[in-house]
Scaffold this motif. Structure first.
Motif, short mmCIF file in Angstrom:
data_model
loop_
_atom_site.label_atom_id
_atom_site.label_comp_id
_atom_site.label_asym_id
_atom_site.label_seq_id
_atom_site.Cartn_x
_atom_site.Cartn_y
_atom_site.Cartn_z
N PRO A 210 1.79 -5.88 -8.65
CA PRO A 210 1.87 -4.51 -9.16
C PRO A 210 2.80 -3.63 -8.33
CG PRO A 210 -0.15 -4.80 -7.92
CD PRO A 210 0.48 -6.16 -8.02
N ASN A 211 3.37 -2.63 -8.98
CA ASN A 211 4.08 -1.56 -8.30
C ASN A 211 3.07 -0.47 -7.96
OD1 ASN A 211 6.51 -2.90 -8.76
ND2 ASN A 211 6.89 -1.82 -10.67
N VAL A 212 2.93 -0.15 -6.68
CA VAL A 212 1.91 0.79 -6.24
C VAL A 212 2.56 1.94 -5.49
CG1 VAL A 212 -0.17 1.12 -4.85
CG2 VAL A 212 0.19 -1.05 -6.05
N VAL A 213 2.20 3.16 -5.85
CA VAL A 213 2.66 4.36 -5.16
C VAL A 213 1.48 5.02 -4.47
CG1 VAL A 213 3.46 6.73 -5.49
CG2 VAL A 213 4.68 4.85 -6.58
N PHE A 214 1.66 5.38 -3.20
CA PHE A 214 0.69 6.19 -2.47
C PHE A 214 1.21 7.62 -2.40
CE2 PHE A 214 -0.73 2.07 -1.21
CZ PHE A 214 -2.06 2.20 -0.81
N LEU A 215 0.39 8.57 -2.82
CA LEU A 215 0.71 9.99 -2.73
C LEU A 215 -0.26 10.63 -1.74
CD1 LEU A 215 1.26 10.97 -6.48
CD2 LEU A 215 2.99 10.39 -4.77
N LEU A 216 0.28 11.13 -0.62
CA LEU A 216 -0.54 11.72 0.43
C LEU A 216 -0.14 13.18 0.63
CD1 LEU A 216 -0.44 8.81 3.04
CD2 LEU A 216 -2.25 9.31 1.37
N PRO A 217 -1.08 14.01 1.07
CA PRO A 217 -0.75 15.43 1.30
C PRO A 217 0.23 15.58 2.47
CG PRO A 217 -3.13 15.10 1.16
CD PRO A 217 -2.51 13.75 1.27
#
Length: 352
Positions: A73-80
């Motif tokens: 899978p293509n996985v994106v992490f979005l963090l503050p």
């Protein structure tokens, strides 16, 4: 894929992609997409093309076995974004994992976004969902974010909440602590350290719009009221996980509440609170409990400014999040991600 194949004996030429297209009854473009593992082709068609490629001799059995596996899978992490050291540490670990990627592991990207702006976060979710099969994020539990999450999940993509839960009715899984339990644990520790001393205690949060911070605050308040009636909670300040805001809040608390005996930081950037405690000469007598082991909180535990840190190992957060993003149960639904183990760290049990 290379066309340098062994002759099957049926023809005097090597098999070509055109032969696969004819045998499978699909276009040459479809064959190209399947062999190069591009998205946008139905699973049934992928299976037909790969089987045809094997039968005409374009693929060896070993190559077929590799391609028939599900695409990682293509996985994106979005963090503050901001000055929260724990979240920066988590981001560094995500990017390190991305750099170590192997053929069979997920394609990982990590971005820091303004999570205190719900519309900006919702836009980021929609934007990155164009590439990603799954998005793991610590996000605000806000209508705009919930709406974007529902749209993404409806497209058979995953949205996994990490550290702080949000949109529980639509998100795919949650990876993190039981935050009410974490708040109650912080209250228990603070009350024990205060030794039933009468006085005021303060709570500093990043933002109550984070469910984790609200749950921790609720847990903290409930146990203080239950077990330590001699302690008075004087309200919650929101520092937005910013060290300078936390510093100013702490100075004001010390200056306006001479009976202050403890502070619980439910969010990050504890170094700002510590700076104010040291400047006002309160770093030794005031009980200070916080979250997230990082370079700053380790230093503060060692010098005695902080009394305890409640932690969830960022490596475990990352591994559990990737598992939730990439795995499916037998019925095709996401697995139930277990709550992470809570670590209570003191000066004497700091991991090396």
């Amino acid at each position: 894929m290379s066309s340098d194949k062994i002759d099957t004996g049926r023809t005097n030429r090597l098999p070509l992609m055109d032969d696969i297209a004819v045998r499978a009854g699909v276009s040459l473009a479809t064959v190209d997409r399947v062999l190069n593992q591009r998205k946008g082709v139905r699973e049934r068609t992928v299976s037909l093309v790969l089987r045809s490629a094997l039968e005409v001799g374009y693929l060896s059995q070993e190559e077929y076995d590799l391609l028939v596996r599900p695409r990682p899978p293509n996985v994106v992490f979005l963090l503050p974004n901001g000055t929260n050291p724990y979240l920066r540490l988590l981001g560094e670990k995500v990017r390190k994992r991305a750099d170590m990627r192997s053929r069979d592991s997920a394609n990982i990207r990590c971005f820091f976004v303004d999570s205190f702006a719900p519309s900006a976060l919702a836009a980021a979710l929609r934007h990155h969902a164009r590439w990603a099969d799954a998005i793991a994020c610590m996000a605000l539990d806000h209508p705009a974010v919930r709406e974007a999450t529902a749209e993404i999940v409806a497209r058979n993509k995953k949205v996994v909440a990490i550290v702080s839960d949000f949109a529980p009715a639509v998100r795919s899984a949650y990876v993190g602590l039981d935050n009410q339990q974490a708040g109650r644990t912080a209250a228990y520790l603070l009350g024990r350290f205060c030794r039933h001393q009468k006085g005021d205690v303060a709570v500093i949060a990043g933002s109550r719009i984070y469910r984790a911070h609200t749950d921790r605050e609720m847990g903290f308040q409930s146990l203080v009221e239950e077990m330590y009636p001699e302690l008075s909670i004087i309200g919650v300040r929101e520092g937005h996980d910013d060290r300078d805001e936390n510093y100013r809040h702490t100075l004001a608390l010390i200056d306006h509440h001479p009976e202050l005996v403890g502070i619980y930081n439910v969010g990050g950037s504890s170094d700002g609170i510590a700076r104010a405690l040291k400047e006002r000469g309160r770093s030794e007598d005031l009980v200070f409990i916080g979250h997230g082991l990082s370079a700053d909180t380790r230093r503060l535990l060692l010098d005695g400014t902080m009394d305890a840190v409640i932690n969830s190992d960022p490596d475990l957060v990352l591994s559990a999040a990737l598992a939730a993003c990439g795995e499916l149960s037998g019925d095709g639904s996401p697995p139930l991600a277990p709550l992470l183990k809570m670590e209570i760290l003191l000066r004497e049990n700091l991991p090396l």
